[in-house]
Structure formats: C-alpha cells, structure tokens
Design an enzyme around this catalytic site. Sequence first.
Site, PDB file in Angstrom:
ATOM      1  N   TYR A   1      21.177   3.304  -5.825  1.00 30.01           N
ATOM      2  CA  TYR A   1      20.702   3.041  -4.369  1.00 30.01           C
ATOM      3  C   TYR A   1      19.610   3.732  -4.013  1.00 30.01           C
ATOM      4  O   TYR A   1      18.571   3.185  -3.248  1.00 30.01           O
ATOM      5  CB  TYR A   1      21.782   3.097  -3.366  1.00 30.01           C
ATOM      6  CG  TYR A   1      22.724   2.211  -3.316  1.00 30.01           C
ATOM      7  CD1 TYR A   1      22.464   0.939  -2.554  1.00 30.01           C
ATOM      8  CD2 TYR A   1      23.831   1.844  -3.940  1.00 30.01           C
ATOM      9  CE1 TYR A   1      23.297  -0.256  -2.332  1.00 30.01           C
ATOM     10  CE2 TYR A   1      24.820   0.869  -4.050  1.00 30.01           C
ATOM     11  CZ  TYR A   1      24.503  -0.221  -3.331  1.00 30.01           C
ATOM     12  OH  TYR A   1      25.415  -1.411  -3.194  1.00 30.01           O
TER      13      TYR A   1
ATOM     14  N   GLU B   1      32.205  -1.510  -2.694  1.00 28.63           N
ATOM     15  CA  GLU B   1      32.008  -1.881  -4.259  1.00 28.63           C
ATOM     16  C   GLU B   1      33.104  -0.793  -4.989  1.00 28.63           C
ATOM     17  O   GLU B   1      33.630  -1.123  -5.778  1.00 28.63           O
ATOM     18  CB  GLU B   1      30.485  -1.583  -4.570  1.00 28.63           C
ATOM     19  CG  GLU B   1      29.749  -2.628  -4.370  1.00 28.63           C
ATOM     20  CD  GLU B   1      28.111  -2.186  -4.177  1.00 28.63           C
ATOM     21  OE1 GLU B   1      27.763  -1.237  -5.002  1.00 28.63           O
ATOM     22  OE2 GLU B   1      27.574  -2.843  -3.578  1.00 28.63           O
TER      23      GLU B   1
END
Length: 278
Positions: free
Chosen positions: A140, A182
């Site tokens: 990320y 997730e």
Amino acid sequence: MFRQSLTRLVSPSLLSSSSVSYAAPRTMMMMMGLPSTHRMVVRSMAMTNEQIRLVKATAPVFQEHGKTITTHFYKRMLSNHPELKNVFNMAHQETGAQPTALANAVFAYAANIDNLGALGKAVSLIAHKHASLQISPSQYPIVGENLLASVKEVLGDAVDQPTIDAWAVAYQQLADILIGAEASLYKQAAETQGGWAGWRPFVVARKEVESDEIISFYLEPADHGKLPTYKPGMHIVHNNTIIIIINRLIHRVYLSILSSGMSSLVSTASALPPTRST
C-alpha cells in the site's frame, strides 16, 4: 507449456464466499454499511473538515484528468517496481481499461469522501479482488507514494501542498480499511475446512477436449489435501474465456483455444477474483 502454466500457486481467497467479515475501524465501517466483527489499529490520522473539503474539491479534476493521472501512475509505479507487474493485468494496461477503472474509483472516493456509506459495495469488491491477488499491507505505501507523486507531476502548480497532504491522509484512511478487510478474508480462507493461507501448488491431473473450442483441465492439490466445499455458482471468469469451477477435490478449468495468448491466460487464472453466479 500447459502443465507448467497450470501447476501454478492458487490463492485460497478465490474460494471464499460473498459473505465477508471486515476488520476495519468500527465507526468507519458502520458509516460504509459494512460489518466490523474484527478490529484493527488505524495508522492514519482522522481527516479534518478542511482536508475533507480539499479532497472533495478535487473530484471534478479527477473526473476530467483522472485517466491521465492514473496512466502516468501505472507507468511510474511499474517502472520503479517491476516486481508488481505480476499483480496487474498488463493487457488492461495496454487497452487503458485499468487506468480508466482506477480513475473512476478515485473520482468516486473524492466525490463521496463525506459520504462513505456510498462506498461500501465498492470496498467489498476491491477487497475481494486484492485478496485474490494476495495483496499485502507492505504494498500500500508503494501505491500511495506513486499515486500522490503522479498527481503532483501531472497537475503541477495546479495542485498545492495542502491538497496533496489532504490526499495523503485520505489515501491512508482507505488503505487501512482495505487492509483490515483483506486480513479478515485471509483469516476466513485459512480457517475454512480445506482452506489454506497464502498460495498452494496445484498439478494438472488430466486434460479433456470438450469441443473444437474448449479444453478442460483438471487440477488437483499437489499435497493431495482437501479443498473447500463447492458452493453453487462459484466460478472465476477472465475476459470471458476462462472459467474455474471449484469442486471438493478438484479444480476444473475451461480454456477457449481460440483465445490469443492462451498459455498466459491460463497462468493468470489463479489471480482472478470471485465473480457473480451465473
């Protein structure tokens, strides 16, 4: 070549159902209309009213210039991190489909930054997609860094530093939500009977010619272990050419032999998200 391509590692998240428990902050998830049965530590700072205003004000900019920004972003990021090319569909890069999809997603996020409830369904779809690719939290920051840099490089002096700073906070807010969602999907996959964590090798058990256009490949776990129970409608589609139907003991892969790049399509079959029932 087919055997080598199909003895690929398969993600357990491909086998998950549409029922998901998310692990993002309770208040944020409630605003987005998503369950929060698990908690996580949020790294991002809460957005101020001024930051929300700045991000929302950029929505028209992304509506007009979004694809230019995201096209630059993908080129920049994949140049700096070529190891990520196996995560993204390079054919969609060439056609512009992926930059367009990201541009639309960024626009929707900016437009609804003060109404996160409208993003619940989109977050669920993105989380499932990311889980099928085994996206990790460490990836990320790479995306965030290159996306913010691309905004600055494309728009130049048209965007000021306070706006970039506001987007940095907004991006981390969304990243934290997705990371939590997730993580919950990965946990669910690992705890499912016959499930597993990470990737799992499969081998081609047999191949059958179904017609002049269709070949079926039967895949079995290399460890001869069980697979999660098949649920009606569970399948994966890639460019309308590959379908994987999950069974208790075997994967059956249909491959259209008329498709271009046949072996590469098969090799990416394990990196596709669950899709709707037919």
